[in-house]
Design a protein around this motif. Structure first.
Motif, mmCIF file in Angstrom:
data_model
loop_
_atom_site.group_PDB
_atom_site.id
_atom_site.type_symbol
_atom_site.label_atom_id
_atom_site.label_comp_id
_atom_site.label_asym_id
_atom_site.label_seq_id
_atom_site.Cartn_x
_atom_site.Cartn_y
_atom_site.Cartn_z
ATOM 1 N N GLU A 286 0.842 -1.210 0.000
ATOM 2 C CA GLU A 286 0.000 0.000 0.000
ATOM 3 C C GLU A 286 0.872 1.254 0.000
ATOM 4 O O GLU A 286 0.564 2.241 -0.678
ATOM 5 N N VAL A 287 1.983 1.201 0.779
ATOM 6 C CA VAL A 287 2.914 2.341 0.790
ATOM 7 C C VAL A 287 3.428 2.562 -0.639
ATOM 8 O O VAL A 287 3.428 3.686 -1.162
ATOM 9 N N ALA A 288 3.854 1.465 -1.271
ATOM 10 C CA ALA A 288 4.424 1.560 -2.623
ATOM 11 C C ALA A 288 3.411 2.182 -3.589
ATOM 12 O O ALA A 288 3.725 3.130 -4.325
ATOM 13 N N TRP A 289 2.156 1.698 -3.570
ATOM 14 C CA TRP A 289 1.150 2.210 -4.509
ATOM 15 C C TRP A 289 0.713 3.629 -4.141
ATOM 16 O O TRP A 289 0.431 4.442 -5.020
ATOM 17 N N GLY A 290 0.700 3.907 -2.838
ATOM 18 C CA GLY A 290 0.365 5.275 -2.415
ATOM 19 C C GLY A 290 1.389 6.259 -2.963
ATOM 20 O O GLY A 290 1.028 7.321 -3.491
ATOM 21 N N LEU A 291 2.652 5.884 -2.875
ATOM 22 C CA LEU A 291 3.714 6.752 -3.389
ATOM 23 C C LEU A 291 3.617 6.866 -4.907
ATOM 24 O O LEU A 291 3.727 7.965 -5.479
ATOM 25 N N ALA A 292 3.426 5.727 -5.552
ATOM 26 C CA ALA A 292 3.358 5.734 -7.023
ATOM 27 C C ALA A 292 2.185 6.597 -7.491
ATOM 28 O O ALA A 292 2.328 7.445 -8.384
ATOM 29 N N ASN A 293 1.018 6.425 -6.853
ATOM 30 C CA ASN A 293 -0.186 7.145 -7.293
ATOM 31 C C ASN A 293 -0.126 8.639 -6.998
ATOM 32 O O ASN A 293 -0.817 9.430 -7.629
ATOM 33 N N SER A 294 0.694 9.026 -6.014
ATOM 34 C CA SER A 294 0.718 10.438 -5.610
ATOM 35 C C SER A 294 1.319 11.351 -6.689
ATOM 36 O O SER A 294 1.084 12.554 -6.671
ATOM 37 N N LYS A 295 2.120 10.745 -7.564
ATOM 38 C CA LYS A 295 2.788 11.497 -8.649
ATOM 39 C C LYS A 295 3.854 12.472 -8.124
ATOM 40 O O LYS A 295 4.372 13.272 -8.877
ATOM 41 N N GLN A 296 4.124 12.427 -6.821
ATOM 42 C CA GLN A 296 5.189 13.279 -6.260
ATOM 43 C C GLN A 296 6.508 12.514 -6.315
ATOM 44 O O GLN A 296 6.513 11.293 -6.185
ATOM 45 N N PRO A 297 7.649 13.216 -6.423
ATOM 46 C CA PRO A 297 8.922 12.498 -6.282
ATOM 47 C C PRO A 297 9.073 11.969 -4.854
ATOM 48 O O PRO A 297 8.610 12.619 -3.913
ATOM 49 N N PHE A 298 9.659 10.792 -4.701
ATOM 50 C CA PHE A 298 9.820 10.244 -3.341
ATOM 51 C C PHE A 298 11.188 9.594 -3.164
ATOM 52 O O PHE A 298 11.748 9.017 -4.087
ATOM 53 N N LEU A 299 11.685 9.736 -1.919
ATOM 54 C CA LEU A 299 12.916 9.070 -1.494
ATOM 55 C C LEU A 299 12.498 8.113 -0.393
ATOM 56 O O LEU A 299 11.998 8.542 0.657
ATOM 57 N N TRP A 300 12.647 6.819 -0.630
ATOM 58 C CA TRP A 300 12.075 5.817 0.269
ATOM 59 C C TRP A 300 13.190 4.952 0.844
ATOM 60 O O TRP A 300 13.927 4.303 0.092
ATOM 61 N N VAL A 301 13.300 4.973 2.184
ATOM 62 C CA VAL A 301 14.258 4.085 2.851
ATOM 63 C C VAL A 301 13.549 2.766 3.132
ATOM 64 O O VAL A 301 12.615 2.718 3.941
ATOM 65 N N VAL A 302 13.972 1.715 2.424
ATOM 66 C CA VAL A 302 13.448 0.374 2.710
ATOM 67 C C VAL A 302 14.590 -0.367 3.419
ATOM 68 O O VAL A 302 15.499 -0.895 2.770
ATOM 69 N N ARG A 303 14.548 -0.311 4.740
ATOM 70 C CA ARG A 303 15.602 -0.968 5.519
ATOM 71 C C ARG A 303 15.440 -2.480 5.384
ATOM 72 O O ARG A 303 14.315 -2.987 5.531
ATOM 73 N N PRO A 304 16.499 -3.235 5.042
ATOM 74 C CA PRO A 304 16.326 -4.688 4.960
ATOM 75 C C PRO A 304 15.760 -5.187 6.294
ATOM 76 O O PRO A 304 16.276 -4.844 7.356
ATOM 77 N N GLY A 305 14.651 -5.918 6.233
ATOM 78 C CA GLY A 305 14.020 -6.394 7.472
ATOM 79 C C GLY A 305 12.780 -5.581 7.830
ATOM 80 O O GLY A 305 12.046 -5.960 8.724
ATOM 81 N N VAL A 306 12.535 -4.455 7.140
ATOM 82 C CA VAL A 306 11.356 -3.645 7.477
ATOM 83 C C VAL A 306 10.078 -4.442 7.185
ATOM 84 O O VAL A 306 9.066 -4.281 7.871
ATOM 85 N N VAL A 307 10.158 -5.325 6.162
ATOM 86 C CA VAL A 307 9.065 -6.283 5.963
ATOM 87 C C VAL A 307 9.633 -7.614 6.436
ATOM 88 O O VAL A 307 10.596 -8.118 5.853
ATOM 89 N N GLN A 308 9.064 -8.145 7.517
ATOM 90 C CA GLN A 308 9.664 -9.335 8.112
ATOM 91 C C GLN A 308 9.651 -10.512 7.142
ATOM 92 O O GLN A 308 8.677 -10.722 6.429
ATOM 93 N N GLY A 309 10.783 -11.212 7.102
ATOM 94 C CA GLY A 309 10.889 -12.386 6.242
ATOM 95 C C GLY A 309 11.323 -12.030 4.825
ATOM 96 O O GLY A 309 11.507 -12.916 3.995
ATOM 97 N N CYS A 310 11.451 -10.738 4.506
ATOM 98 C CA CYS A 310 11.857 -10.355 3.150
ATOM 99 C C CYS A 310 13.255 -9.767 3.179
ATOM 100 O O CYS A 310 13.610 -9.057 4.129
ATOM 101 N N LYS A 311 14.015 -10.060 2.127
ATOM 102 C CA LYS A 311 15.388 -9.542 2.101
ATOM 103 C C LYS A 311 15.391 -8.050 1.820
ATOM 104 O O LYS A 311 16.007 -7.265 2.502
#
Ligand code: UDP
Length: 453
Positions: A286-311
């Motif tokens: 939802e974060v990803a699509w919210g950012l994409a749909n907003s049409k604003q430029p974005f800088l997104w920190v995806v810290r490894p581990g922020v989604v548990q179980g994902c690299k």
């Protein structure tokens, strides 16, 4: 004014949000003439090479190699308890050695400063007749709420009842019942014991330092002094005493800055949820699509581990990164203070950890608040409802809600109103640190107090 101080030993809790302010405080005291020794655990040990002017002493902590902090708050409380018991003997040995060698030193030790959560060090300090001052790395209001939780249970306010959630807590200004339910407490007895130990350790200490300033939360400072009759020093914001700190435990990706250089002023939404908080995979999308749909430029920190179980980015749909193209920049960890200072940064979508909140306030960047637990919840309340410089995402994280929050904060008049208010707060905080300002005076008081111990 530089005063020739004595030696000070500092002992941070080994989490990013606690190490940063403790090392900033060490720099502040070093600048005031104190010689600095840092005791630290093996786990999350700071990069000592960045601090050639300090002495470092590493102690065992009983944690396995490559230990990763769980984003579950109850497990964090359990971890703090284990660290306190595992480290009590090593810290005693280390302090005993430091105290005995300091007797021949030109800088006798003035005091020990530990994170307030190192409550087991009070007994050690007492035995060694070493005054112990505590550092609370968050603000005053959230600390008072945390230590009041047992009382809130006894009064029947907690555990949270849905019917009460939106009501105001009579004893705690600004906060609703849902704001003071910082953790979903499962084992009430064990949590009470933890909160009581922190309270007792604080009351027995020689004083408390907050990385906050009086002008931000005056009412709670008064309340705090009634509950804790010890000297209180609000000398923040620490990070404004020196240029960007170098206590990051993860490598910071500096491509953020060259990417920001190419963006329009105040156009970028910066997204980061700090060093511990995690989100579900569905929320991440939802974060990803919210950012994409907003049409604003974005800088997104995806810290490894922020989604548990994902690299890292594998939950993103195929083609997502290509679709957003140059409009989005995704990194594992950012030089956050520099990002917030950058003229292209328009809004910070944050988990409202206190360091992040303070960094954003100081640079005048309005926030979209998505707190997970603990002080993040009370910080979000202050940001959105007391200072009115942010929007609180209180309910389900969903792309439409996100898109709307981004538009409200970036494009609509509400965004400009928040920018105007946060500019006033930013100026206020800059004044705190200037001669005559509250933090400036409080730091002078702290230094005199430490020299008198
Ligand atoms: N931080 C950073 N780069 C990032 C994200 C965070 O340097 O990509 C720093 C941030 O500037 C802050 C600290 O990490 O000083 C996070 O502390 P905070 O209290 O905000 O949150 P926590 O990580 O303790 O939840």
């Amino acid at each position: 004014m530089k005063i020739k101080g004595g030696g000070v030993i500092l002992f941070p809790m080994p989490f990013q949000g606690h190490i940063n302010p403790m090392l900033q405080l060490a720099n502040i005291l070093h600048e005031r003439g104190f010689s600095i020794s840092i005791i630290h655990t093996h786990f999350n040990s700071p990069n000592t090479a960045n601090y050639p002017h300090f002495r470092f002493y590493s102690i065992p902590d009983g944690l396995p190699e490559n230990y990763v902090v769980s984003p579950d708050p109850i497990r964090i409380v359990a971890l703090i308890k284990s660290l306190n018991s595992n480290c009590q003997t090593p810290v005693r040995d280390c302090l005993t050695e430091l105290v005995s060698t300091s007797l021949e030193d030109e800088h006798p030790i003035a005091c020990l400063i530990t994170d307030v959560l190192w409550y087991s060090t009070q007994a050690v300090a007492d035995d060694l007749k070493l005054p112990r001052i505590v550092l609370r790395t968050s603000n005053v209001s959230s600390f008072l709420v945390m230590v009041s939780m047992p009382l809130l249970f006894q009064k029947g306010y907690l555990p949270l009842q849905d019917s009460q959630a939106e009501n105001q807590v009579p004893e705690l200004p600004y906060f609703r019942f849902k704001d003071v339910s910082m953790f979903k407490v499962i084992d009430v007895g064990s949590f009470f014991e933890f909160a009581d130990t922190v309270v007792e350790g604080t009351k027995a200490s020689s004083g408390i330092i907050f990385n906050s300033c009086e002008d931000l939360e005056e009412e709670y400072v008064t309340k705090f002094s009634l509950c804790f009759p010890i000297p209180v020093f609000l000398i923040g914001p620490f990070h404004k005493y020196f240029p960007a700190s170098s206590s990051s435990l993860l490598p910071q990706d500096n491509t953020c800055i060259s990417w920001l250089d190419k963006q329009q002023p105040k156009s970028v939404i910066y997204v980061s949820f700090g060093s511990i908080a995690a989100i579900e995979e569905t929320e991440f999308l939802e974060v990803a699509w919210g950012l994409a749909n907003s049409k604003q430029p974005f800088l997104w920190v995806v810290r490894p581990g922020v989604v548990q179980g994902c690299k890292w980015l594998e939950p993103l749909p195929d083609g997502f990164v290509e679709m957003v193209g140059e409009r989005g920049h995704i990194v594992k960890w950012a030089p956050q203070q520099e990002v917030l200072l950058h003229p292209s940064t328009g809004v910070f979508w944050t988990h409202c950890g206190w360091n992040s909140t303070l960094e954003s306030l100081c640079e005048g960047v309005p926030m979209i608040c998505q707190p997970a637990f603990g002080d993040q919840i009370t910080d979000a309340r202050f940001v959105s409802h007391v200072w009115k410089v942010g929007i609180h995402l209180e309910f389900k994280i969903e792309r439409g809600v996100i898109d709307k929050a981004i538009r409200r904060s970036m494009v609509e008049p509400e965004g400009q109103e928040m920018r105007d208010r946060i500019k006033l707060l930013k100026d206020k905080m800059n004044l705190c640190l200037k001669p005559g300002g509250s933090s400036y005076k409080s730091l002078d008081n702290l230094v005199s107090y430490m020299l008198s111990l």
